[in-house]
Design an enzyme around this catalytic site. Structure first.
Site, short mmCIF file in Angstrom:
data_model
loop_
_atom_site.label_atom_id
_atom_site.label_comp_id
_atom_site.label_asym_id
_atom_site.label_seq_id
_atom_site.Cartn_x
_atom_site.Cartn_y
_atom_site.Cartn_z
N GLU A 117 -10.04 5.72 2.68
CA GLU A 117 -10.43 4.96 3.87
C GLU A 117 -10.39 5.87 5.07
O GLU A 117 -9.49 6.71 5.20
CB GLU A 117 -9.46 3.78 4.08
CG GLU A 117 -9.74 2.95 5.32
CD GLU A 117 -8.70 1.85 5.56
OE1 GLU A 117 -8.80 1.18 6.61
OE2 GLU A 117 -7.82 1.67 4.71
N GLU B 98 0.83 -1.20 0.00
CA GLU B 98 0.00 0.00 0.00
C GLU B 98 0.87 1.26 0.00
O GLU B 98 1.93 1.27 0.63
CB GLU B 98 -0.91 0.00 1.23
CG GLU B 98 -1.73 -1.28 1.38
CD GLU B 98 -2.44 -1.40 2.73
OE1 GLU B 98 -2.77 -0.36 3.32
OE2 GLU B 98 -2.65 -2.55 3.18
#
Length: 420
Positions: free
Chosen positions: A335, A224
């Site tokens: 997120e 990520e």
């Protein structure tokens, strides 16, 4: 009755009253958060336990703060230590001990080589100082950083959670575009950077790419990278460039940035975890960063490029199980953590804090989204799907055009009349 005795204790009583008044004025000047911290600290303070905890913290700091040849102070209060490349935390990992950094691989076919000058987009580098060749900048971790975490063991790590993109995600809410069903060897996109409001110190807001393989059980592998605002991790509300990896669904492996052994940094100008500047403004200038993650066909390591042509480093293939081969899903988006600390939905913002329908200059975006195929070529996305866990709070929409290729707008304000 001995009046002299009473007169002797009067100064003592007066002093005690003065002390109470002083304490009262101190506590009234405290913010609610400061008072809560003070109360919790004094409630749980036990000298033996506290000194043991501090010893553990200092031992952990010695493990991640490596000796430096130079230190640079950033305007935001960070200190960047210039650490010799072969002394960085990565080489404490059992599978990397005694190894040397790999040479940079060829970029994927279809990569645009225009504009490979590195921009000055990190606060710490605005002074004009940089780390010498042969070293890398590492953001120094402090005792206060670790004390903000729930535990020393979890410092720098995400809390294990389900990764399926649905509304039962344990307080984590997403708005993402994703592709699956093929073999993926990397991903590329440009993301505009904002400074979203994060209303609770244990919440965060991030925008990132996920390169994923394995099932959504305990064997999940992810790589990520993106930007995040995380008061717990960094102690402030600056948007910061970050990386993450795990090979067991966030349980025991992996971490943010260089807070554990794993990611091998090769660049002396980019600091992972450093604040990004400038940021985008609503109805004003837009500032975006480009990210490219791809698998070196020769050695199998996953390399990271940040900005225009600047290689940051790589995740060694030996860290992973499923990602040792290829990814089975790629995601782009935002997120947030919704802790519902006040009993209602959080007001922590995703992206710009505005819904996707507001479009350019107002909503957050990913543009020029691509994936890397088996032949090490950058190709457009096929069958892009979008999903928002809670579209009344944070939403997403996708599109395609000749200038931006595949793109998404996403984000939102969190709590609002439709998201109570």
């Amino acid at each position: 009755m001995d009046f002299s005795y009473n007169f002797q204790i009067l100064p003592i009583i007066s002093s005690f009253v003065f002390f109470l008044l002083l304490c009262s004025s101190v506590f009234s000047a405290m913010s609610a958060a400061q008072f809560e911290d003070f109360r919790r600290m004094n409630q749980t303070f036990r000298p033996g336990e506290e000194s043991k905890k501090m010893r553990l913290i200092r031992t952990h700091l010695m493990k991640i703060n490596k000796p430096s040849v130079k230190s640079i102070e950033s305007p935001d209060g960070d200190v960047m230590d210039c650490v010799l490349v072969h002394h960085q935390p990565a080489f404490d990992h059992p599978v990397l001990k005694g190894t040397k950094p790999f040479d940079p691989p060829e970029r994927p076919d279809g990569y645009n080589h225009a504009g490979t000058e590195s921009e000055n987009y990190q606060l710490w580098s605005l002074s004009g100082e940089s780390c010498p060749e042969g070293t890398i900048p590492i953001r120094r971790t402090t005792e206060r950083d670790i004390l903000r975490a729930n535990s020393i063991q979890r410092f720098g790590r995400k809390i294990p959670k389900p990764v399926r993109r649905d509304s039962s995600n344990g307080g984590h809410e997403h708005a993402v575009g994703y592709v699956s069903g093929e073999e993926y060897y990397g991903a590329k996109a440009s993301i505009n950077v904002w400074d979203p409001k994060v209303t609770d110190r244990f919440e965060f807001s991030l925008s990132q790419m996920w390169v994923i393989s394995g099932s959504f059980g305990d064997d999940l592998n992810t790589i990520e990278a993106g930007w995040q605002v995380s008061p717990e991790l960094y102690g402030d509300n600056y948007p910061r460039f970050f990386t993450y990896w795990t090979t067991d669904a966030y349980q025991a492996t992996g971490c943010y940035n260089l807070l554990c052994s794993g990611f091998v940094q090769t660049n002396n100008k980019i600091a992972i975890g450093a604040a990004i500047s400038p940021t985008s403004s609503y109805n004003g200038g837009q500032f975006d960063i480009s990210l490219l993650i791809w698998k070196d066909p020769k050695h199998g390591n996953w390399w990271l490029e940040f900005g225009s042509g600047v290689l940051v480093g790589y995740w060694p293939a030996d860290l992973f199980t499923h990602l040792r081969d290829h990814a089975s899903m790629v995601q782009f988006g935002g997120e947030v953590v919704n802790s519902q600390a006040s009993g209602s939905h959080t007001s922590t913002e995703m992206g710009s804090g505005h819904f996707s329908g507001e479009g350019f200059g107002k909503a957050s975006y990913f543009r020029n989204m691509q994936v890397v195929d088996w032949d090490n070529s950058l190709i457009p996305l096929s069958n892009l799907k979008v999903l928002a866990d809670n579209p009344n709070c944070y939403d997403i929409r996708g599109g395609i055009n000749n200038v931006w290729g595949n793109y998404i707008y996403y984000g939102g304000p969190g709590k609002n009349p439709r998201c109570p």
